[in-house]
Design a protein around this motif. Structure first.
Motif, PDB file in Angstrom:
ATOM      1  N   SER A  12     -86.172 -34.960 -30.582  1.00  0.00           N
ATOM      2  CA  SER A  12     -84.790 -35.384 -30.341  1.00  0.00           C
ATOM      3  C   SER A  12     -84.547 -35.633 -28.857  1.00  0.00           C
ATOM      4  O   SER A  12     -83.956 -36.648 -28.471  1.00  0.00           O
ATOM      5  CB  SER A  12     -83.816 -34.332 -30.867  1.00  0.00           C
ATOM      6  N   SER A  14     -86.777 -36.301 -26.586  1.00  0.00           N
ATOM      7  CA  SER A  14     -87.629 -37.378 -26.070  1.00  0.00           C
ATOM      8  C   SER A  14     -87.001 -38.752 -26.263  1.00  0.00           C
ATOM      9  O   SER A  14     -87.384 -39.710 -25.581  1.00  0.00           O
ATOM     10  CB  SER A  14     -89.002 -37.342 -26.747  1.00  0.00           C
ATOM     11  N   GLN A  15     -86.043 -38.864 -27.170  1.00  0.00           N
ATOM     12  CA  GLN A  15     -85.388 -40.147 -27.406  1.00  0.00           C
ATOM     13  C   GLN A  15     -84.606 -40.623 -26.181  1.00  0.00           C
ATOM     14  O   GLN A  15     -84.273 -41.806 -26.079  1.00  0.00           O
ATOM     15  CB  GLN A  15     -84.458 -40.051 -28.618  1.00  0.00           C
ATOM     16  N   SER A  18     -86.708 -43.182 -24.733  1.00  0.00           N
ATOM     17  CA  SER A  18     -87.244 -44.161 -25.680  1.00  0.00           C
ATOM     18  C   SER A  18     -87.275 -45.573 -25.091  1.00  0.00           C
ATOM     19  O   SER A  18     -87.958 -46.447 -25.608  1.00  0.00           O
ATOM     20  CB  SER A  18     -86.411 -44.167 -26.970  1.00  0.00           C
ATOM     21  N   THR A 207     -87.304 -53.769 -30.876  1.00  0.00           N
ATOM     22  CA  THR A 207     -86.740 -52.660 -30.094  1.00  0.00           C
ATOM     23  C   THR A 207     -85.675 -53.120 -29.107  1.00  0.00           C
ATOM     24  O   THR A 207     -84.824 -52.326 -28.698  1.00  0.00           O
ATOM     25  CB  THR A 207     -87.837 -51.932 -29.305  1.00  0.00           C
ATOM     26  N   ARG A 211     -83.586 -48.526 -24.057  1.00  0.00           N
ATOM     27  CA  ARG A 211     -82.494 -47.663 -23.620  1.00  0.00           C
ATOM     28  C   ARG A 211     -82.571 -47.407 -22.117  1.00  0.00           C
ATOM     29  O   ARG A 211     -83.640 -47.157 -21.584  1.00  0.00           O
ATOM     30  CB  ARG A 211     -82.561 -46.342 -24.398  1.00  0.00           C
TER      31      ARG A 211
END
Length: 230
Positions: A12, A14-15, A18, A207, A211
């Protein structure tokens, strides 16, 4: 259970990073696309007219249209123009992370055309492996994939020829100068690099720019905030 919780928490958190893989893909692809487009244009040749300035170089147009030593494509002037500007402008958009998904489509298409018209007949490898024991084709040979044995045999023959070239160079001297910037290899000009670039562009289509590290992300955040406030 504690280990599973740790893994889920780590996944969670690590997102938050991303967007790093798309950023790396963009930074790898952008210079390649920019210079590919730039080299097709007459931007550095002091053109006399604006039309000449924005058109592909005559040599590139000839290569696109000539069926004997080029691609043999129809409408070579138009296709060369579109390819050059798609690569040049598309590369800058990738660099900025702006309209990433949109620009990935024509760039992936240009890669597909390059793969099928220029590189496909040369097989997979861009540079011929000269050590059959470390060639990726060895794994395919274990799986009895057609063509793998031929690739391994080609590696052995390429190694013999490369060693012979090196012997000739060493006999005639100047090896320190000739090898100063790198040792010679046998160029195969296969689809390897083009296919990798195509796969990276396909990934960016799904993708987006990523982000945090793309203009696309901040534009979407601004759009979401405005709609949420309303």
């Amino acid at each position: 259970m504690t280990l599973l919780n740790f893994y889920q928490t780590f996944l969670s958190k690590s997102q938050n990073l991303s967007g790093l893989p798309p950023l790396l893909f963009r930074l790898i692809l952008a210079p390649i696309m920019i210079i590919a487009g730039y080299s097709k244009l007459g931007l550095s040749e002091n053109p006399e007219t604006f039309l000449q300035a924005i058109s592909a170089l005559p040599s590139i147009v000839s290569w696109f249209g000539n069926a004997e030593w080029g691609l043999g494509l129809p409408f070579p002037s138009l296709l060369a123009f579109l390819a050059a500007w798609t690569e040049f402008l598309g590369g800058w958009l990738l660099f900025l992370g702006l309209f990433t998904r949109i620009v990935s489509i024509p760039l992936a298409f240009t890669m597909f055309v390059a793969i099928t018209t220029v590189h496909l007949e040369n097989g997979w490898f861009s540079v011929t492996p000269t050590n059959s024991e470390t060639s990726a084709a060895k794994v395919l040979d274990w799986l009895n994939v057609p063509g793998a044995k031929a690739s391994l045999e080609n590696s052995k023959q390429a190694s013999e020829r490369l060693n012979k070239m090196r012997e000739i160079l060493e006999e005639n001297g100047y090896t320190e100068y000739l090898y100063e910037t790198g040792k010679p290899v046998i160029l195969n000009n296969g689809i390897e690099f083009g296919f990798i670039y195509f796969a990276m562009l396909l990934s960016l289509f799904f993708t987006g720019g990523g982000r945090l590290f793309s203009i696309d992300y901040w534009l979407s955040q601004s759009f979401f905030t405005q709609n949420h406030v309303k």
